[in-house]
Design an enzyme around this catalytic site. Structure first.
Site, PDB file in Angstrom:
ATOM      1  N   HIS A  36       0.813  -1.212   0.000  1.00  0.00           N
ATOM      2  CA  HIS A  36       0.000   0.000   0.000  1.00  0.00           C
ATOM      3  C   HIS A  36       0.855   1.274   0.000  1.00  0.00           C
ATOM      4  CE1 HIS A  36      -2.645   3.145   1.636  1.00  0.00           C
ATOM      5  NE2 HIS A  36      -3.645   2.441   1.148  1.00  0.00           N
ATOM      6  N   ASP A  37       0.814   2.007  -1.140  1.00  0.00           N
ATOM      7  CA  ASP A  37       1.361   3.368  -1.239  1.00  0.00           C
ATOM      8  C   ASP A  37       2.845   3.478  -0.889  1.00  0.00           C
ATOM      9  OD1 ASP A  37      -1.218   3.996  -1.877  1.00  0.00           O
ATOM     10  OD2 ASP A  37      -1.532   5.445  -0.267  1.00  0.00           O
ATOM     11  N   LYS A 124      -4.128   4.917  -7.277  1.00  0.00           N
ATOM     12  CA  LYS A 124      -4.728   5.159  -5.951  1.00  0.00           C
ATOM     13  C   LYS A 124      -5.302   6.571  -5.926  1.00  0.00           C
ATOM     14  CE  LYS A 124      -5.371   4.089  -1.554  1.00  0.00           C
ATOM     15  NZ  LYS A 124      -4.361   4.637  -0.640  1.00  0.00           N
TER      16      LYS A 124
END
Length: 294
Positions: A36-37, A124
């Site tokens: 995630h990110d 995202k």
């Protein structure tokens, strides 16, 4: 409105994780790993000399190796370098232009975690990785209903993704020592919320010990490297692992994890030749035996 500078703090240990209300069992055949990110833009807040950042990268790297070795799809989220005000919408009010106002080179995923052929990278747009993305439909297509979550930031996107997964009947597993945050307090808050309201909090070691197929070289190596002290260079296959900081406690943890996979390895044998090459030979020999034989 910008992302704050984050002083390093000690990554939470498994012993300090909150107890989870559910007892779901992670199964590689049902799981997807979400990185995630993990873009340079978000990681820069930790600085170049951050033990927290080093631990985060090391644990995520081990999880990625484990996933690829066990046929678990690896999905990355990454904010686009170019974002219009309409795309950012309310995020503008909270955080400013984000990547849209930064050096485009910072949009890249950390080199240590670089996506490989066959991995999936999703744009995202919001806190939750499910918003404006194909994540849910991909998981249905793959027949997967468990989501391992690691990355940044624990109390923002990682937490919102876990909650939305839960609401879509996908079992979220937040890897408590493979996420990082603005502070230890905010990371602990995220772990408490997931454990009490939306999923299971697990450690990197538990994931690496979860095997759906015979242990592979990549999975074996990842499980060992995840237990080396922070900041260590990756050992060569013939290097003495004790010289790289592995101690008897980590060795016992490895033996315990391999035992849960049906591998019977003795402390004495491993201690005699503490190198990746020697240990892998013992693992291969143990895997050649019928289950239950020593």
């Amino acid at each position: 409105m910008s992302i704050p500078t984050v002083p390093s703090y000690a990554m939470p240990a498994v012993a300090d994780f909150p107890a989870s209300r559910v007892s779901w069992v992670l199964q590689p055949s049902r799981a997807v790993l979400l990185v995630h990110d993990m873009q340079d833009y978000f990681l820069r807040c930790y600085g170049a000399q951050s033990p927290l950042r080093d631990t985060l990268l090391q644990h995520l790297q081990a999880l990625i190796h484990w996933a690829r070795a066990h046929g678990v799809p690896v999905v990355y989220t990454a904010q686009p370098a170019a974002q219009s005000p309409q795309d950012r919408a309310l995020l503008n009010d909270m955080w400013g232009p984000g990547l849209g106002g930064a050096d485009p080179a910072l949009a890249g995923i950390a080199q240590a975690l670089a996506p490989a052929a066959g991995d999936t990278v999703l744009d995202k747009w919001r806190y939750s990785a499910f918003q404006r993305s194909e994540l849910a439909s991909l998981m249905r297509q793959w027949g997967r209903d468990q989501l391992l979550i690691g990355g940044v930031y624990a109390h923002i996107g990682c937490l919102m993704t876990a909650v939305e997964a839960f609401m879509q009947d996908i079992q979220p597993f937040m890897v408590g020592d493979a996420v990082a945050d603005f502070s230890l307090e905010e990371q602990q808050m995220a772990l408490r919320y997931v454990a009490g309201r939306a999923g299971r909090v697990v450690g990197t070691g538990e994931v690496l010990a979860t095997q759906g197929v015979p242990l592979t070289w990549d999975g074996f190596k990842a499980s060992v490297l995840a237990r080396l002290p922070e900041g260590q260079e990756e050992p060569l296959e013939d290097d003495n692992l004790l010289d790289h900081g592995l101690d008897s406690l980590q060795l016992m943890e490895l033996i315990s994890g391999w035992s849960r996979q049906g591998l019977r390895l003795r402390f004495e044998d491993l201690a005699q030749g503490p190198s990746l090459k020697a240990w892998w030979a013992l693992v291969e020999a143990a895997q050649a035996l019928p289950r239950g034989k020593a």
